[in-house]
Design an enzyme around this catalytic site. Structure first.
Site, PDB file in Angstrom:
ATOM      1  CE  LYS A 195      -3.381   2.295   2.907  1.00 48.27           C
ATOM      2  NZ  LYS A 195      -4.305   2.211   4.026  1.00 48.27           N
ATOM      3  CD  GLU A 201       9.431  -6.023   6.929  1.00 46.32           C
ATOM      4  OE1 GLU A 201       9.102  -4.916   6.420  1.00 46.32           O
ATOM      5  OE2 GLU A 201       9.293  -6.280   8.133  1.00 46.32           O
ATOM      6  N   GLY A 253      -4.629  -2.015   5.146  1.00 47.33           N
ATOM      7  CA  GLY A 253      -3.833  -3.148   4.654  1.00 47.33           C
ATOM      8  C   GLY A 253      -4.494  -4.494   4.924  1.00 47.33           C
ATOM      9  NE  ARG A 254      -6.081  -4.057  11.113  1.00 43.67           N
ATOM     10  CZ  ARG A 254      -5.433  -2.906  11.235  1.00 43.67           C
ATOM     11  NH1 ARG A 254      -4.316  -2.700  10.577  1.00 43.67           N
ATOM     12  NH2 ARG A 254      -5.913  -1.942  12.011  1.00 43.67           N
ATOM     13  CD  GLU A 339      -1.449  -4.615  11.540  1.00 42.69           C
ATOM     14  OE1 GLU A 339      -2.112  -4.466  10.504  1.00 42.69           O
ATOM     15  OE2 GLU A 339      -0.220  -4.836  11.520  1.00 42.69           O
ATOM     16  CG  HIS A 370      -3.184 -36.174  16.028  1.00 42.32           C
ATOM     17  ND1 HIS A 370      -3.287 -37.422  16.577  1.00 42.32           N
ATOM     18  CD2 HIS A 370      -4.263 -36.022  15.223  1.00 42.32           C
ATOM     19  CE1 HIS A 370      -4.372 -38.020  16.107  1.00 42.32           C
ATOM     20  NE2 HIS A 370      -4.980 -37.183  15.286  1.00 42.32           N
ATOM     21  CE  LYS A 498       5.990  -1.033   9.982  1.00 38.06           C
ATOM     22  NZ  LYS A 498       5.006  -0.285   9.200  1.00 38.06           N
TER      23      LYS A 498
HETATM   24  O1  LIG Z   1       1.126  -2.757   2.257  1.00 41.26           O
HETATM   25  P1  LIG Z   1       2.234  -2.159   3.033  1.00 41.26           P
HETATM   26  O2  LIG Z   1       2.166  -0.665   3.038  1.00 41.26           O
HETATM   27  O3  LIG Z   1       3.557  -2.653   2.541  1.00 41.26           O
HETATM   28  O4  LIG Z   1       2.076  -2.590   4.548  1.00 41.26           O
HETATM   29  C1  LIG Z   1       2.160  -3.929   4.910  1.00 41.26           C
HETATM   30  C2  LIG Z   1       1.664  -4.153   6.303  1.00 41.26           C
HETATM   31  O5  LIG Z   1       2.411  -3.394   7.232  1.00 41.26           O
HETATM   32  C3  LIG Z   1       1.547  -2.894   8.250  1.00 41.26           C
HETATM   33  O6  LIG Z   1       1.397  -1.529   8.056  1.00 41.26           O
HETATM   34  C4  LIG Z   1       2.083  -3.160   9.621  1.00 41.26           C
HETATM   35  O7  LIG Z   1       3.437  -2.921   9.684  1.00 41.26           O
HETATM   36  C5  LIG Z   1       0.242  -3.631   8.036  1.00 41.26           C
HETATM   37  O8  LIG Z   1      -0.840  -2.958   8.559  1.00 41.26           O
HETATM   38  C6  LIG Z   1       0.232  -3.783   6.570  1.00 41.26           C
HETATM   39  O9  LIG Z   1      -0.692  -4.736   6.155  1.00 41.26           O
END
Ligand SMILES: O=P(O)(O)OC[C@H]1O[C@](O)(CO)[C@@H](O)[C@@H]1O
Length: 533
Positions: A195, A201, A253-254, A339, A370, A498
């Site tokens: 987003k 990452e 995002g979620r 979250e 199990h 972060k």
């Molecule tokens: O889509 P982005 O901006 O890379 O964010 C990824 C994820 O990181 C977060 O902001 C949390 O660090 C989530 O809410 C989100 O889904």
């Protein structure tokens, strides 16, 4: 009823046998149907009076007003000054939804149409890589930009007739290395899903993928697509606008699998099945907006959750899908619920008077049986269990296996409810042991029972049903957040880690001193560096 009353009620009835609550009607009157889903919460310690108290609490929290404000595009994500409109992404009837005076639907449906065009081009071989038809899609994203499509692609594997999909999320280079190994860069499409287009990452993995592709492909950016609301940044990355799918900041995002973030799912199962997934979500929206409180599945699911967590004090909740293809659902719900509602400060800035949302965890049945069900049945802590199971599978030739699966789901719920008394355990062992030894051995075989569980039954895991289930849980989280007075749509709690990671990277590289760190962190940095350098 207020929080104190709720907790007092819970304490007063804690030892009451749930089985005693069953009268001729309970199995029916403590369950809800929505479309083709059935949610049974009769195996909980809720009675009609407490349920009414919870409904009153929900009314006092103005859950309907807040729900309508969300659907109408009001800026209910107050700490970020944003509307919350993932529901617009599945508003296939194009009912106008206005944000700041503008109907957002033409743009939403326009983007959906563009996604469909691109997905079809990939699936039919009209869009190709340097080596021809796309065989593999790698979605690079994390959190909401990974869990939704990864969960749904696996859930809907019987519908997959497009290229193979892979998901890379972790900054751990092991994941991207393992994923790219064995793929042909000339027939791979990389989707960068972020987003913000700044997540470390994702941007690190995207750079790694681009370098990998660049070793063999003349125009690596030509085999990249981007899903983001930061169009300036996707541009800088050199990804052609025709393969950039944007969405507004009012999609959290979620909550984003319904829009561009779902592109890998759409490529996997095709636009038609993707639309069926959206329709399932939309059907749950309609239900949530129109069903009376007692018949309102997301509301009742939420109230059962509040009862168990804030009322009875059960800190965790297990989600146990008896459906192997829902293996990633617990992880998906972890982000969605934890979250969203893992917050200790209410909207007004005051600390919550009760606990925040629960710890959510789980695994598909029967695997979990199990592994950790031992604790669920005989441990000292009570874990409310949310079972889910389909009436039918996608493997008609293996109907006997599905029957076994369903029998196991129902049996676990029954075992949690009934338990096994000391007398029953003793009777099982008579003849094998006697006297003191019989007593000792029998005690190990006692199941306290009276442990709450709910069951969600769906007809079959189709795209439509999956859409219903995901939207059901989204709205459950919304209602729980409304009762707690939280903003379920921000996530400030992820920021500090972060920032510190960013500052620690040069420390680990030896470019910056660790002297301002605490003694433990300093020692760990030294330890790692000594073993690496
Ligand atoms: O889509 P982005 O901006 O890379 O964010 C990824 C994820 O990181 C977060 O902001 C949390 O660090 C989530 O809410 C989100 O889904």
């Amino acid at each position: 009823m207020n929080w104190t009353d709720l907790q007092k009620t819970a304490a007063a009835v804690a030892d009451r046998p749930i089985l005693d609550l069953f009268d001729a009607e309970r199995a029916e009157s403590f369950s809800v149907e929505a479309g083709d889903l059935l949610f049974d919460y009769s195996k909980t310690n809720l009675d009609a009076e407490t349920r009414q108290g919870l409904l009153d609490m929900a009314e006092a929290a103005d859950w309907t007003g807040r729900r309508d404000a969300m659907f109408d595009g009001a800026p209910i994500n107050e700490t970020e000054g944003r509307a919350v409109l993932h529901t617009a992404l599945r508003n296939l009837d194009a009912r106008p939804v206005t944000v700041d005076g503008t109907d957002v639907m033409p743009e939403v449906l326009g983007t959906l149409g563009r996604m469909e065009g691109f997905a079809q081009a990939v699936r039919e071989g009209d869009y190709t890589g340097q080596g021809g038809r796309i065989t593999d899609v790698v979605n690079i994203g994390i959190g909401g930009s990974d869990l939704g499509p990864a969960m749904a692609v696996q859930a809907l594997s019987p519908y997959q007739d497009g290229p193979r999909c892979h998901f890379v999320s972790n900054v751990d280079g092991a994941q991207i290395a393992d994923t790219l190994r064995g793929l042909d860069p000339e027939t791979t499409l990389v989707i960068v899903a972020s987003k913000t287009f700044t997540t470390i990452e994702t941007m690190t993995n995207a750079a790694t993928a681009k370098a990998w592709m660049g070793e063999q492909v003349r125009d690596p950016a030509g085999q990249f697509a981007a899903l983001s609301s930061a169009l300036d940044k996707t541009n800088q990355w050199g990804i052609d606008e025709s393969r950039v799918f944007g969405f507004a900041d009012w999609v959290g995002g979620r909550y984003s699998v319904w829009g561009p973030i779902g592109l890998s799912l759409m490529i996997a199962v095709g636009p038609e099945a993707f639309r069926a997934f959206l329709s399932g979500g939309q059907a749950m929206d309609t239900h949530f907006r129109s069903a009376e409180p007692l018949d309102n599945m997301p509301l009742m699911l939420a109230l059962v959750g509040i009862w168990h967590n804030q009322g009875c004090g059960h800190a965790t909740r297990a989600v146990l899908p008896y459906e192997q293809r829902l293996a990633r659902l617990p992880a998906y719900l972890q982000q969605l619920e934890m979250e969203s509602n893992g917050k200790r400060v209410a909207m007004d800035g005051q600390e919550l008077p009760v606990d925040s949302g629960p710890v959510v965890w789980g695994e598909p049945g029967t695997n979990g049986q199990h592994a950790f069900y031992q604790l669920i049945h005989q441990g000292t802590r009570v874990v409310p269990c949310e079972f889910m199971v389909g009436a039918e599978s996608h493997e008609p030739d293996l109907a006997h296996q599905h029957r076994l699966l369903v029998a196991n789901a129902l049996a676990q719920a029954e075992a949690l409810l009934r338990g096994r008394s000391l007398d029953e355990a003793r009777a099982l062992l008579e003849g094998k042991f006697e006297g003191e030894e019989l007593e000792r051995q029998a005690r190990h075989r006692v199941f306290p029972g009276n442990r709450p569980s709910t069951m969600l039954v769906y007809p079959q895991l189709t795209p439509f049903v999956l859409g219903q289930i995901v939207a059901l849980y989204e709205h459950r989280v919304f209602v729980e957040g409304a009762l707690l007075g939280l903003n379920s749509f921000d996530q400030w709690g992820v920021e500090l880690g972060k920032e510190l990671a960013k500052a620690l990277e040069p420390v680990l590289a030896g470019e910056v001193s660790a002297e301002d760190k605490d003694a433990s962190t300093r020692r760990l940095v030294d330890h790692v560096r000594a073993r690496r350098d």
